[in-house]
Design a protein around this motif. Structure first.
Motif, mmCIF file in Angstrom:
data_model
loop_
_atom_site.group_PDB
_atom_site.id
_atom_site.type_symbol
_atom_site.label_atom_id
_atom_site.label_comp_id
_atom_site.label_asym_id
_atom_site.label_seq_id
_atom_site.Cartn_x
_atom_site.Cartn_y
_atom_site.Cartn_z
ATOM 1 N N MET A 1 -7.768 -7.186 -1.281
ATOM 2 C CA MET A 1 -7.488 -5.835 -0.905
ATOM 3 C C MET A 1 -6.321 -5.769 0.095
ATOM 4 O O MET A 1 -5.451 -4.923 -0.035
ATOM 5 C CB MET A 1 -8.740 -5.204 -0.296
ATOM 6 C CG MET A 1 -8.545 -3.764 0.069
ATOM 7 S SD MET A 1 -10.087 -2.989 0.510
ATOM 8 C CE MET A 1 -9.780 -2.624 2.200
ATOM 9 N N ILE A 2 -6.314 -6.666 1.089
ATOM 10 C CA ILE A 2 -5.244 -6.661 2.081
ATOM 11 C C ILE A 2 -3.919 -7.010 1.421
ATOM 12 O O ILE A 2 -2.898 -6.350 1.676
ATOM 13 C CB ILE A 2 -5.572 -7.606 3.255
ATOM 14 C CG1 ILE A 2 -6.739 -7.022 4.059
ATOM 15 C CG2 ILE A 2 -4.353 -7.816 4.135
ATOM 16 C CD1 ILE A 2 -7.242 -7.911 5.172
ATOM 17 N N GLU A 3 -3.919 -8.023 0.567
ATOM 18 C CA GLU A 3 -2.675 -8.416 -0.108
ATOM 19 C C GLU A 3 -2.123 -7.277 -0.964
ATOM 20 O O GLU A 3 -0.917 -7.054 -1.003
ATOM 21 C CB GLU A 3 -2.879 -9.672 -0.956
ATOM 22 C CG GLU A 3 -2.959 -10.951 -0.149
ATOM 23 C CD GLU A 3 -1.708 -11.228 0.689
ATOM 24 O OE1 GLU A 3 -0.574 -10.968 0.213
ATOM 25 O OE2 GLU A 3 -1.873 -11.692 1.822
ATOM 26 N N GLN A 4 -3.007 -6.552 -1.626
ATOM 27 C CA GLN A 4 -2.555 -5.423 -2.440
ATOM 28 C C GLN A 4 -1.964 -4.327 -1.564
ATOM 29 O O GLN A 4 -0.947 -3.723 -1.925
ATOM 30 C CB GLN A 4 -3.700 -4.864 -3.296
ATOM 31 C CG GLN A 4 -3.256 -3.795 -4.271
ATOM 32 C CD GLN A 4 -2.166 -4.282 -5.227
ATOM 33 O OE1 GLN A 4 -2.302 -5.317 -5.861
ATOM 34 N NE2 GLN A 4 -1.078 -3.532 -5.330
ATOM 35 N N SER A 5 -2.567 -4.099 -0.419
ATOM 36 C CA SER A 5 -2.025 -3.105 0.518
ATOM 37 C C SER A 5 -0.639 -3.518 0.985
ATOM 38 O O SER A 5 0.267 -2.677 1.086
ATOM 39 C CB SER A 5 -2.956 -2.939 1.719
ATOM 40 O OG SER A 5 -4.191 -2.399 1.316
ATOM 41 N N ILE A 7 1.519 -5.388 -0.632
ATOM 42 C CA ILE A 7 2.425 -5.191 -1.774
ATOM 43 C C ILE A 7 2.780 -3.711 -1.918
ATOM 44 O O ILE A 7 3.949 -3.362 -2.116
ATOM 45 C CB ILE A 7 1.801 -5.752 -3.074
ATOM 46 C CG1 ILE A 7 1.735 -7.280 -2.999
ATOM 47 C CG2 ILE A 7 2.576 -5.285 -4.300
ATOM 48 C CD1 ILE A 7 0.869 -7.926 -4.063
ATOM 49 N N ASP A 8 1.777 -2.845 -1.776
ATOM 50 C CA ASP A 8 2.012 -1.398 -1.890
ATOM 51 C C ASP A 8 2.970 -0.914 -0.802
ATOM 52 O O ASP A 8 3.903 -0.151 -1.085
ATOM 53 C CB ASP A 8 0.701 -0.621 -1.817
ATOM 54 C CG ASP A 8 -0.180 -0.835 -3.041
ATOM 55 O OD1 ASP A 8 0.321 -1.335 -4.075
ATOM 56 O OD2 ASP A 8 -1.382 -0.509 -2.950
ATOM 57 N N PHE A 9 2.742 -1.330 0.437
ATOM 58 C CA PHE A 9 3.635 -0.934 1.531
ATOM 59 C C PHE A 9 5.049 -1.471 1.302
ATOM 60 O O PHE A 9 6.026 -0.744 1.456
ATOM 61 C CB PHE A 9 3.120 -1.450 2.880
ATOM 62 C CG PHE A 9 2.034 -0.614 3.504
ATOM 63 C CD1 PHE A 9 2.197 0.749 3.683
ATOM 64 C CD2 PHE A 9 0.864 -1.203 3.942
ATOM 65 C CE1 PHE A 9 1.206 1.520 4.278
ATOM 66 C CE2 PHE A 9 -0.130 -0.455 4.534
ATOM 67 C CZ PHE A 9 0.031 0.912 4.709
ATOM 68 N N GLU A 10 5.142 -2.754 0.945
ATOM 69 C CA GLU A 10 6.461 -3.373 0.767
ATOM 70 C C GLU A 10 7.282 -2.677 -0.321
ATOM 71 O O GLU A 10 8.506 -2.595 -0.218
ATOM 72 C CB GLU A 10 6.319 -4.866 0.457
ATOM 73 C CG GLU A 10 5.922 -5.675 1.668
ATOM 74 C CD GLU A 10 5.688 -7.148 1.371
ATOM 75 O OE1 GLU A 10 5.753 -7.928 2.326
ATOM 76 O OE2 GLU A 10 5.428 -7.516 0.204
ATOM 77 N N SER A 11 6.607 -2.173 -1.341
ATOM 78 C CA SER A 11 7.327 -1.509 -2.436
ATOM 79 C C SER A 11 7.982 -0.198 -1.985
ATOM 80 O O SER A 11 8.875 0.308 -2.648
ATOM 81 C CB SER A 11 6.385 -1.240 -3.608
ATOM 82 O OG SER A 11 5.465 -0.205 -3.294
ATOM 83 N N LYS A 12 7.558 0.321 -0.836
ATOM 84 C CA LYS A 12 8.079 1.596 -0.348
ATOM 85 C C LYS A 12 9.120 1.430 0.759
ATOM 86 O O LYS A 12 9.618 2.409 1.299
ATOM 87 C CB LYS A 12 6.914 2.442 0.164
ATOM 88 C CG LYS A 12 5.949 2.857 -0.939
ATOM 89 C CD LYS A 12 4.709 3.512 -0.372
ATOM 90 C CE LYS A 12 3.765 4.022 -1.418
ATOM 91 N NZ LYS A 12 3.191 3.047 -2.288
#
Length: 135
Positions: A1-5, A7-12
């Motif tokens: 879950m943390i890694e996905q978060s 990735i989501d932040f980095e994409s923005k």
């Protein structure tokens, strides 16, 4: 879950000096601390200091970056550095937090107790301990 978060932040993030990128990177740095990924945490701090906040003099960011470094030192049980960073943090309370000054001072007192007792906790427990002892 943390890694996905992460990735989501980095994409923005566009890695340009902006409030959005600064807040996103601070959130990512927090997530790396939770994961105890200190190398990636340091990379984020470098990006913040050299790319995003390079000409920013806002107390808000100075306070939060010092706070992040303090938490890292606590997680790594580097008590001398933690004492130094806590002393710096006391002088960096952002002006907009003045209405919350009592809560912030209580947080600093709790952190002083943690450092003095050299309490070693995992990231999530550390946060809860500080919260419980700041009340």
């Amino acid at each position: 879950m943390i890694e996905q978060s992460i990735i989501d932040f980095e994409s923005k993030i566009s890695f340009t000096p902006s409030e959005k990128d600064a807040i996103m990177l601070i959130n990512i740095a927090n997530l790396h601390l939770i994961n105890k990924d200190y190398t990636r945490f340091e990379d984020i701090l470098v990006s913040l200091k050299t790319q995003i906040l390079i000409n920013n003099e806002d107390q808000f960011y100075d306070y939060y970056l010092t706070n992040l470094e303090l938490i890292k030192s606590l997680l790594q049980h580097d008590w001398l550095l933690a004492e130094k960073l806590l002393a710096e943090l006391k002088n960096k309370l952002p002006e907009f937090h003045k209405k919350n000054i009592k809560k912030m001072k209580n947080r600093i007192i709790a952190l002083e107790k943690m450092i003095a007792a050299q309490i070693m906790l995992d990231p999530l427990l550390l946060d809860q301990w500080v919260y419980d002892h700041s009340a």
